[in-house]
Every structure is written in C-alpha cells, then in structure tokens.
Design a protein around this motif. Structure first.
Motif, PDB file in Angstrom:
ATOM      1  N   THR A   1       0.824  -1.208   0.000  1.00 23.74           N
ATOM      2  CA  THR A   1       0.000   0.000   0.000  1.00 23.74           C
ATOM      3  C   THR A   1       0.859   1.259   0.000  1.00 23.74           C
ATOM      4  O   THR A   1       2.068   1.225   0.246  1.00 23.74           O
ATOM      5  CB  THR A   1      -0.937   0.023   1.225  1.00 23.74           C
ATOM      6  OG1 THR A   1      -0.162   0.274   2.406  1.00 23.74           O
ATOM      7  CG2 THR A   1      -1.686  -1.299   1.372  1.00 23.74           C
ATOM      8  N   GLN A   2       0.196   2.392  -0.214  1.00 23.23           N
ATOM      9  CA  GLN A   2       0.896   3.673  -0.216  1.00 23.23           C
ATOM     10  C   GLN A   2       1.443   4.017   1.173  1.00 23.23           C
ATOM     11  O   GLN A   2       2.360   4.823   1.304  1.00 23.23           O
ATOM     12  CB  GLN A   2      -0.052   4.777  -0.695  1.00 23.23           C
ATOM     13  CG  GLN A   2      -0.495   4.639  -2.146  1.00 23.23           C
ATOM     14  CD  GLN A   2       0.667   4.688  -3.110  1.00 23.23           C
ATOM     15  OE1 GLN A   2       1.523   5.572  -3.016  1.00 23.23           O
ATOM     16  NE2 GLN A   2       0.714   3.751  -4.051  1.00 23.23           N
ATOM     17  N   GLY A   3       0.866   3.411   2.206  1.00 21.45           N
ATOM     18  CA  GLY A   3       1.335   3.665   3.563  1.00 21.45           C
ATOM     19  C   GLY A   3       2.563   2.859   3.948  1.00 21.45           C
ATOM     20  O   GLY A   3       3.148   3.095   5.012  1.00 21.45           O
ATOM     21  N   ASP A   4       2.952   1.920   3.089  1.00 21.31           N
ATOM     22  CA  ASP A   4       4.131   1.088   3.372  1.00 21.31           C
ATOM     23  C   ASP A   4       5.356   1.774   2.782  1.00 21.31           C
ATOM     24  O   ASP A   4       5.694   1.581   1.611  1.00 21.31           O
ATOM     25  CB  ASP A   4       3.940  -0.311   2.787  1.00 21.31           C
ATOM     26  CG  ASP A   4       2.835  -1.080   3.486  1.00 21.31           C
ATOM     27  OD1 ASP A   4       2.882  -1.181   4.723  1.00 21.31           O
ATOM     28  OD2 ASP A   4       1.921  -1.566   2.794  1.00 21.31           O
ATOM     29  N   ILE A   5       6.021   2.573   3.608  1.00 23.69           N
ATOM     30  CA  ILE A   5       7.043   3.497   3.091  1.00 23.69           C
ATOM     31  C   ILE A   5       8.462   3.198   3.571  1.00 23.69           C
ATOM     32  O   ILE A   5       9.380   3.947   3.246  1.00 23.69           O
ATOM     33  CB  ILE A   5       6.680   4.951   3.477  1.00 23.69           C
ATOM     34  CG1 ILE A   5       6.612   5.087   5.009  1.00 23.69           C
ATOM     35  CG2 ILE A   5       5.366   5.362   2.833  1.00 23.69           C
ATOM     36  CD1 ILE A   5       6.378   6.521   5.476  1.00 23.69           C
ATOM     37  N   THR A   6       8.655   2.108   4.300  1.00 26.51           N
ATOM     38  CA  THR A   6       9.973   1.873   4.901  1.00 26.51           C
ATOM     39  C   THR A   6      11.070   1.753   3.859  1.00 26.51           C
ATOM     40  O   THR A   6      12.157   2.317   4.006  1.00 26.51           O
ATOM     41  CB  THR A   6       9.941   0.607   5.779  1.00 26.51           C
ATOM     42  OG1 THR A   6       8.914   0.750   6.772  1.00 26.51           O
ATOM     43  CG2 THR A   6      11.271   0.406   6.475  1.00 26.51           C
ATOM     44  N   ARG A   7      10.822   1.015   2.770  1.00 28.82           N
ATOM     45  CA  ARG A   7      11.852   0.849   1.732  1.00 28.82           C
ATOM     46  C   ARG A   7      12.257   2.207   1.154  1.00 28.82           C
ATOM     47  O   ARG A   7      13.450   2.486   0.978  1.00 28.82           O
ATOM     48  CB  ARG A   7      11.320  -0.052   0.616  1.00 28.82           C
ATOM     49  CG  ARG A   7      11.053  -1.494   1.005  1.00 28.82           C
ATOM     50  CD  ARG A   7      10.368  -2.238  -0.135  1.00 28.82           C
ATOM     51  NE  ARG A   7       9.031  -1.708  -0.386  1.00 28.82           N
ATOM     52  CZ  ARG A   7       7.896  -2.337  -0.103  1.00 28.82           C
ATOM     53  NH1 ARG A   7       7.939  -3.546   0.432  1.00 28.82           N
ATOM     54  NH2 ARG A   7       6.728  -1.792  -0.360  1.00 28.82           N
ATOM     55  N   ASN A   8      11.262   3.035   0.853  1.00 29.35           N
ATOM     56  CA  ASN A   8      11.537   4.335   0.239  1.00 29.35           C
ATOM     57  C   ASN A   8      12.262   5.269   1.200  1.00 29.35           C
ATOM     58  O   ASN A   8      13.182   6.000   0.808  1.00 29.35           O
ATOM     59  CB  ASN A   8      10.228   4.979  -0.216  1.00 29.35           C
ATOM     60  CG  ASN A   8       9.507   4.143  -1.254  1.00 29.35           C
ATOM     61  OD1 ASN A   8       9.008   3.060  -0.943  1.00 29.35           O
ATOM     62  ND2 ASN A   8       9.442   4.614  -2.495  1.00 29.35           N
ATOM     63  N   VAL A   9      11.847   5.256   2.468  1.00 33.77           N
ATOM     64  CA  VAL A   9      12.481   6.137   3.445  1.00 33.77           C
ATOM     65  C   VAL A   9      13.939   5.746   3.650  1.00 33.77           C
ATOM     66  O   VAL A   9      14.819   6.609   3.720  1.00 33.77           O
ATOM     67  CB  VAL A   9      11.713   6.096   4.786  1.00 33.77           C
ATOM     68  CG1 VAL A   9      12.511   6.804   5.876  1.00 33.77           C
ATOM     69  CG2 VAL A   9      10.346   6.739   4.639  1.00 33.77           C
ATOM     70  N   LEU A  10      14.224   4.441   3.737  1.00 30.47           N
ATOM     71  CA  LEU A  10      15.616   4.026   3.889  1.00 30.47           C
ATOM     72  C   LEU A  10      16.437   4.458   2.690  1.00 30.47           C
ATOM     73  O   LEU A  10      17.566   4.967   2.847  1.00 30.47           O
ATOM     74  CB  LEU A  10      15.699   2.512   4.067  1.00 30.47           C
ATOM     75  CG  LEU A  10      17.133   1.956   4.121  1.00 30.47           C
ATOM     76  CD1 LEU A  10      17.906   2.539   5.300  1.00 30.47           C
ATOM     77  CD2 LEU A  10      17.136   0.431   4.179  1.00 30.47           C
ATOM     78  N   ALA A  11      15.893   4.269   1.491  1.00 29.23           N
ATOM     79  CA  ALA A  11      16.621   4.671   0.282  1.00 29.23           C
ATOM     80  C   ALA A  11      16.964   6.156   0.318  1.00 29.23           C
ATOM     81  O   ALA A  11      18.099   6.560   0.033  1.00 29.23           O
ATOM     82  CB  ALA A  11      15.793   4.344  -0.959  1.00 29.23           C
ATOM     83  N   ASP A  12      15.990   6.993   0.700  1.00 28.63           N
ATOM     84  CA  ASP A  12      16.240   8.440   0.796  1.00 28.63           C
ATOM     85  C   ASP A  12      17.280   8.742   1.871  1.00 28.63           C
ATOM     86  O   ASP A  12      18.132   9.630   1.694  1.00 28.63           O
ATOM     87  CB  ASP A  12      14.941   9.181   1.117  1.00 28.63           C
ATOM     88  CG  ASP A  12      13.954   9.167  -0.049  1.00 28.63           C
ATOM     89  OD1 ASP A  12      14.396   8.907  -1.189  1.00 28.63           O
ATOM     90  OD2 ASP A  12      12.759   9.403   0.191  1.00 28.63           O
ATOM     91  N   SER A  13      17.228   7.991   2.982  1.00 30.57           N
ATOM     92  CA  SER A  13      18.125   8.266   4.104  1.00 30.57           C
ATOM     93  C   SER A  13      19.579   8.022   3.748  1.00 30.57           C
ATOM     94  O   SER A  13      20.473   8.696   4.277  1.00 30.57           O
ATOM     95  CB  SER A  13      17.746   7.388   5.305  1.00 30.57           C
ATOM     96  OG  SER A  13      16.429   7.649   5.730  1.00 30.57           O
TER      97      SER A  13
END
Length: 329
Positions: free
Chosen positions: A72-84
């Motif tokens: 879902t759109q609320g599952d953001i852990t992968r994207n946040v780690l990539a940005d971090s």
C-alpha cells in the motif's frame, strides 16, 4: 556487534497494537550473542522515520526494522531508507520473483499493487519470506547493515529464522551467546536485597546483575556473554552459588521455566496427578497445564462448570451454598 531495533507504524504509538516484535527479536538476537543497545519506535511519517534511520546508523553496526513492507501507499519503509542513505529506488527482479512465487502457491494473480514490494533501494539483497508476500530487504551502506522485516509477527519470525539468521552467520560469523539465570526472590525488600548482593552489583562486568520488581516477588537476573553456552554457564555458576548461599530459602522458582512447567515437574517427581474444576476461567487453567509436553502423565482432565446447575450436579457444590452465597463467592 551493536544492534538497533526500529519498529515502524503509527498504530504502535497510538497503543492500538502491542509491540511484541521488539521483545522477541531482542531475545533471539541475544541468544546469538548480539548486543541490543537501542530500540526506537516511530510512526508512519517519512521525515521522522528518516531521522531515526540516520541516528541509528551513527550508533549501531546493524539496524533491524519491522513494518512498512506491504503493497500500500502507507508502506514506506523501503523508500524512506533509500532516501536516508542517498540511493534510488529500483525494480528488483529477484524480489518480484519472490512475490510471484507466493501468489502462484496460493493460485492467485499477482495484484498490480504488489509490484511496490519489488521496488527496493539500489544494491539491496532480498530475504525470502516463508510465510507471507513481502520479501525482506538487506542493504549494506558504509559500516552499517540495514535489515528490513515485515511487521506481522508470524511473517517476521518466519523470515528471521529462515533468512536472517543464515545471513548473519554468513556475513558476520558467530557472535557467541548471551544467556541468563533468573530467580524469583521472595520475602525481602529491594533495598535489603541490594545490600545483600552489593559486592556483585558494584563489581559487575561479565556477568551483569539486575534486580527487577515484579508482582509479589523480585526477579534477580544474572547475564553472561561467552563464546559458547557451556562457557557462559561457567561464568554464571560461581555467582549462582553465591546468590543461593546468601538468600537461601528466599530463592524461589527458576524464572526461565514457566509456572505450569514448574508445577508439572513437581507432580512428576511426587508421582501425583491433578484435575481442574473451572468456572469463569472457562478451561484456561487446564489449557495452560496441557501446554506442557508430557502433561498426560499427571493431568487427568477437567470440568468447565459455568452454570450453577453443573456446579451442583457434576461437582457436588451444595445447592444451599449456591443459593446463599452465589456462584462467585
């Protein structure tokens, strides 16, 4: 190796969900000899999640997060780690193959939304999920290794045993073991208990000692780290002897063994049997007793006597007692 555990999900901060993942992971990682130095809980907010990941990278060798790997759109852990860590999100065919295997197994078509579960930080490795859909993720960045696991406890536990433990052993090798002796201590105040064990408390290094207030007793826990379980026991045994000598009969049961297991051991030793008659507990006591392997040797059976009629006819409770005092008295 220093580990930080990160739990993601606003439901954890709202109190809607009890965070059992972090305690389970800490116990399992301690068994493998890893040091859990920090634990963090953060809601589903990209900025705050990124701050937690960035802080963890400054103080831990391994950062393990749970939650936010779904479609879902609320599952953001992968994207946040990539940005971090400054990496792009890319399509990962291995992750997509893992997703497809799950849907093939349950004979369903892969939903379009599940493609998100195959979009990982560039350079990520994939962890097999033996229970659910979302693959786990491993990203090595500089001196920090990030491991992203699903939030549902069943999936997290299955992936940890199936995929994370082999990865850790292959990547970092054995870290030894961390183990504890735990005692229930009765009929003594905390301050008096501390005074009795003050020299151990002041000189602790390996093993360490902790006093924990519980309902009706104080837990004394001594913990050692060593290369093997046998070596850890050799470190703990001299302190065990001191504690037992000084506290004597105040030392109660071994807290590493459940109450129902302790009772079962006593019943077997005394060649005694037990039955239960339950009302409001609705069979819970019987269930706890029979959760123990070998309980058929001593547990004979039970009666759930919820109504007054059953209490009187089956269990023989006098009717005048029920009429006078009631069922709950």
């Amino acid at each position: 190796m220093i580990v930080e555990l990160i739990s993601t999900g606003s439901e954890l901060l709202l109190g809607d969900t009890v965070n059992t993942n972090v305690s389970w992971l800490a116990q399992e990682l301690n068994k493998l000899g890893y040091t859990i130095a920090h634990q963090s809980v953060v809601g589903d907010n990209p900025k705050r999640m990124a701050e937690v990941f960035q802080l963890a990278s400054t103080r831990a060798d391994i950062v393990i997060s749970t939650g936010g790997l779904g479609p879902t759109q609320g599952d953001i852990t992968r994207n946040v780690l990539a940005d971090s860590i400054g990496r792009p999100i890319v399509f990962n065919q291995e992750a997509m193959d893992e997703v497809k295997k799950f849907f093939d197994r349950v004979k369903r078509t892969v939903p379009d939304a599940s493609r998100r579960e195959a979009e990982l930080p560039e350079g990520a490795n994939v962890l097999h999920n033996p229970v659910g859909v979302a693959p786990g993720v491993v990203v090595e960045d500089g001196d920090t290794t990030y491991i992203l696991l699903p939030g549902p406890p069943g999936e997290m536990k299955g992936m940890f045993h199936d995929s994370v433990v082999p990865y850790l052993m292959n990547r970092f090798g054995s870290q030894g073991v961390v183990t504890s002796y735990r005692y229930g201590v009765y009929d003594i105040r905390e301050i008096d208990l501390e005074n009795t064990l003050m020299d151990l408390i002041k000189n602790q290094s390996n093993p360490t000692i902790a006093l924990l207030i519980k309902k009706g007793y104080i837990e004394v826990r001594i913990t050692a780290k060593a290369d093997t379980l046998e070596a850890a026991h050799e470190v703990l045994n001299p302190w065990d002897a001191i504690i037992r000598e000084r506290l004597g009969a105040r030392v109660g049961r071994d807290l590493t063994v459940s109450m129902e297991e302790t009772l079962g051991h006593v019943l077997l030793e005394e060649q005694s049997t037990i039955s239960t008659a339950e009302s409001c507990t609705s069979g819970l006591v019987g269930k706890l007793l029979t959760n123990v392997s070998g309980s058929s040797e001593y547990y004979m059976g039970g009666v759930i006597s919820y109504s007054n009629d059953i209490k009187h006819r089956v269990l023989g409770v006098p009717q005048d007692m029920l009429d006078t005092y009631g069922a709950v008295s």
